[in-house]
Structures are given as C-alpha cells and as structure tokens.
Design an enzyme around this catalytic site. Sequence first.
Site, PDB file in Angstrom:
ATOM      1  N   ARG A  92       0.833  -1.204   0.000  1.00  0.00           N
ATOM      2  CA  ARG A  92       0.000   0.000   0.000  1.00  0.00           C
ATOM      3  C   ARG A  92       0.869   1.256   0.000  1.00  0.00           C
ATOM      4  O   ARG A  92       0.529   2.254  -0.637  1.00  0.00           O
ATOM      5  CB  ARG A  92      -0.940  -0.026   1.209  1.00  0.00           C
ATOM      6  CG  ARG A  92      -1.935  -1.173   1.146  1.00  0.00           C
ATOM      7  CD  ARG A  92      -2.749  -1.273   2.408  1.00  0.00           C
ATOM      8  NE  ARG A  92      -3.742  -2.342   2.349  1.00  0.00           N
ATOM      9  CZ  ARG A  92      -3.558  -3.575   2.813  1.00  0.00           C
ATOM     10  NH1 ARG A  92      -2.409  -3.905   3.361  1.00  0.00           N
ATOM     11  NH2 ARG A  92      -4.523  -4.476   2.724  1.00  0.00           N
ATOM     12  N   ASP A 152      -9.496  -4.960   8.248  1.00  0.00           N
ATOM     13  CA  ASP A 152      -8.556  -5.967   8.755  1.00  0.00           C
ATOM     14  C   ASP A 152      -9.153  -6.674   9.977  1.00  0.00           C
ATOM     15  O   ASP A 152      -9.007  -7.890  10.141  1.00  0.00           O
ATOM     16  CB  ASP A 152      -7.234  -5.301   9.161  1.00  0.00           C
ATOM     17  CG  ASP A 152      -6.791  -4.290   8.131  1.00  0.00           C
ATOM     18  OD1 ASP A 152      -5.796  -4.532   7.441  1.00  0.00           O
ATOM     19  OD2 ASP A 152      -7.463  -3.237   8.011  1.00  0.00           O
ATOM     20  N   ARG A 155     -11.641  -9.175   8.795  1.00  0.00           N
ATOM     21  CA  ARG A 155     -10.969 -10.384   8.288  1.00  0.00           C
ATOM     22  C   ARG A 155     -10.497 -11.244   9.461  1.00  0.00           C
ATOM     23  O   ARG A 155     -10.622 -12.475   9.454  1.00  0.00           O
ATOM     24  CB  ARG A 155      -9.763  -9.975   7.425  1.00  0.00           C
ATOM     25  CG  ARG A 155     -10.181  -9.380   6.095  1.00  0.00           C
ATOM     26  CD  ARG A 155      -9.011  -8.770   5.342  1.00  0.00           C
ATOM     27  NE  ARG A 155      -9.438  -8.388   3.989  1.00  0.00           N
ATOM     28  CZ  ARG A 155      -8.881  -7.435   3.267  1.00  0.00           C
ATOM     29  NH1 ARG A 155      -7.849  -6.738   3.757  1.00  0.00           N
ATOM     30  NH2 ARG A 155      -9.328  -7.164   2.061  1.00  0.00           N
ATOM     31  N   HIS A 179      -3.165   0.319   8.382  1.00  0.00           N
ATOM     32  CA  HIS A 179      -3.871  -0.609   7.487  1.00  0.00           C
ATOM     33  C   HIS A 179      -2.818  -1.034   6.469  1.00  0.00           C
ATOM     34  O   HIS A 179      -2.631  -0.399   5.438  1.00  0.00           O
ATOM     35  CB  HIS A 179      -5.051   0.091   6.795  1.00  0.00           C
ATOM     36  CG  HIS A 179      -5.628  -0.709   5.661  1.00  0.00           C
ATOM     37  ND1 HIS A 179      -6.161  -1.957   5.817  1.00  0.00           N
ATOM     38  CD2 HIS A 179      -5.735  -0.428   4.339  1.00  0.00           C
ATOM     39  CE1 HIS A 179      -6.579  -2.410   4.651  1.00  0.00           C
ATOM     40  NE2 HIS A 179      -6.325  -1.503   3.736  1.00  0.00           N
TER      41      HIS A 179
END
Length: 308
Positions: A92, A152, A155, A179
């Site tokens: 990212r 997250d 998940r 993140h």
Amino acid sequence: MKNKLRSSRVVIIGTGAVGATTAYTLLLRERISELVLIDANKEKALGEALDMNHGLPFTGGVKLWAGDYSDCADADVIVIAAGASQRPGETRIDLLKRNAGIFDSIIQNIVKYNDHGIILVATNPVDILSYVTLKKSGFPSNRVIGSGTLLDSARFRYLIGQNKKINPRSIHAHIIGEHGDSELPLWSLANVAGIGLEFSDADREEIFNSTKNAAYEIINAKGATSYAIALALDRIIVSILQNEASVLNVSTLLTDYNGVSDVYLGVPSIVDRSGVREVLDLKLSNDELTQFHASANKLKSEIANLDL
Ligand SMILES: NC(=O)c1ccc[n+]([C@@H]2O[C@H](COP(=O)([O-])OP(=O)(O)OC[C@H]3O[C@@H](n4cnc5c(N)ncnc54)[C@H](O)[C@@H]3O)[C@@H](O)[C@H]2O)c1
C-alpha cells in the site's frame, strides 16, 4: 421500513472497484437518501450511475446520479476511493507518491464547496492519506476519518470464527495500527461473550498472516478487493448518519495515545454524527506497545517526505 435519514447525501469520489461497490452496497442498504458519483473518468461514473439507477425499481428510493464537485455542497459524508490501487506484489505504501499527488486537487475541490461534512478516506495508503486530507482540508480531525483497520479486524474476526466454529459477528477482536504490513493483532482482547479465546502459536500465526496478507491474496486472484471494504465503508457511513456511536477501528488522528501523536492509525473509536467522537483507551502489553510504535514510526517517516 428502514430507518432512513431524509436529508442524507453521500458523495463517492472514485468509482472503481471500491467506489462502485460501496455505492451499490449503500443502494441495497437503503439508509441514505441521495448518492452522488464522481470520477475523473466521467463516463465511468455515468455508466455506474445508469446501471445502478436501473435497479431502483427493485430497491428503495435512493436518488442517485453522476455529478461533479458542486454536489459536495450538500454532502454529509464524502468518501474518497479515487486513485491507483495495488498491482500484484505492490504494498500500500508503494501507492503513496501516485495517490498523494491526486489528493491535492480532490481536497481543494471538496473544500471549495463543503465546510461542514465528514470526509471518509479509503484510498491507500489510507492512514497517510487521511493525514494528508486533514492537513489539506483544514477540517477538524473528528471530521476526517480513514477506513483504518476496520476491514482488517473484520478479516481477523472471520478467520477466528472459522477457527472456533463461531459466527464472526459474535467474535470481538481487533487489529490496530497501520492498514498495511505493520498492523498488529490484539490477541489478549479477543473474546466471545467476554470470555477470552485461547489459540496455539501455530493458529495465531496462521490467522494473523492470513489477515495481514488477505489483500495480496485477493488481488492476485481477482485484481482488486471490493465487497468487504464496501461493507466496512457502509458500516462507518451508517454509524455517522444514524448517530450510532458504534465502536469501529477507524483511522483517526492520535494525540498522546499510548505515547503516539500526530499520525493517523486504526484504533477503536466511537463514531457518531460528529465523526470520531472519542478514541478508546487500550491497555497494550509491552510487546504490543513496541509494535504499535513501530507502526506509527513507519508512517511518520513516510509523512516526513511529503510536502504538506
Ligand atoms: N482502505 C481499504 O481498506 C481499501 C480496500 C481496498 C482498496 N483500497 C484502495 O482504494 C483505492 C481504489 O481502489 P480501486 O480498486 O477501486 O481502484 P480502481 O482503479 O478500480 O478505481 C479507482 C478510480 O479512481 C478514479 N480516479 C483516479 N484519479 C482520480 C481523480 N483525481 N479524481 C477522481 N477519480 C479519480 C479512476 O478513474 C478509477 O475509476 C486504491 O487506493 C486501493 O488501494 C482501500
């Protein structure tokens, strides 16, 4: 009859995989009254709006159109999902240069028309771009929110649920920090009905690695992540518009939080009509504290290279 707020307008900037799926999710949930789609590629926003409008006979009365920045004037929430996304193998942070550049004009265009709304950033790297948005918009920090580690954490809860054979909605567990690759799991707080959960070292490693690497796995398989992030953004938007005061792991400006200041990171926060009303204090172990500081320092060194 859903509890819809009459005058709630959401604008989504960037109608790619994330923005369009978020729009569709908002449409199906029927909790907002107006939805505006904006994209640098006007045809794309027009096409998405047309396609979704044709579904309106099957859903409720959300008014939806492809618009421009002047539509931000009456917006309650403005979602930014515009910009480059990860290609297979990219982190990212690799997106920072490309996406920080486009944020200049996006934020300028928003603040030209809106000084009262809440900006919800999804574009990656989301924590750094939320900080960029804060600095460039001049909005107070409660009204600049990043989607943070909400996805997250979802998940993580899903994978713990799989491991324990319990519905993930009944699993309480948090991922905090960036993140991204330096995020951390709070195993000590993972619980069901207030009862702590035990895991073997191997299970912990597998669950956390699958959480952290989920985006890489999905991007390799289908090119983009979209459904779960759209549901996470919907959750934040509804918590704002319905003044829910739900606790969500969004990215927010930290000030002397476990020794961390002046950076956006995902932490449990109370989200209501004011945006982030309050950040919840977490008692971190020494190990967790070290990881949390490492996550903050990593992002701060990236921010130091930006022209803000
Ligand atoms: N926060 C999260 O948890 C999360 C999850 C998934 C993806 N993302 C991020 O969301 C972003 C979007 O991902 P995607 O898969 O939808 O990408 P995408 O390439 O499918 O869509 C991006 C869209 O942004 C538009 N765009 C580009 N520059 C623009 C500008 N200046 N103004 C308006 N629109 C512009 C493009 O035309 C395109 O339609 C990426 O940065 C991705 O990494 C974040």
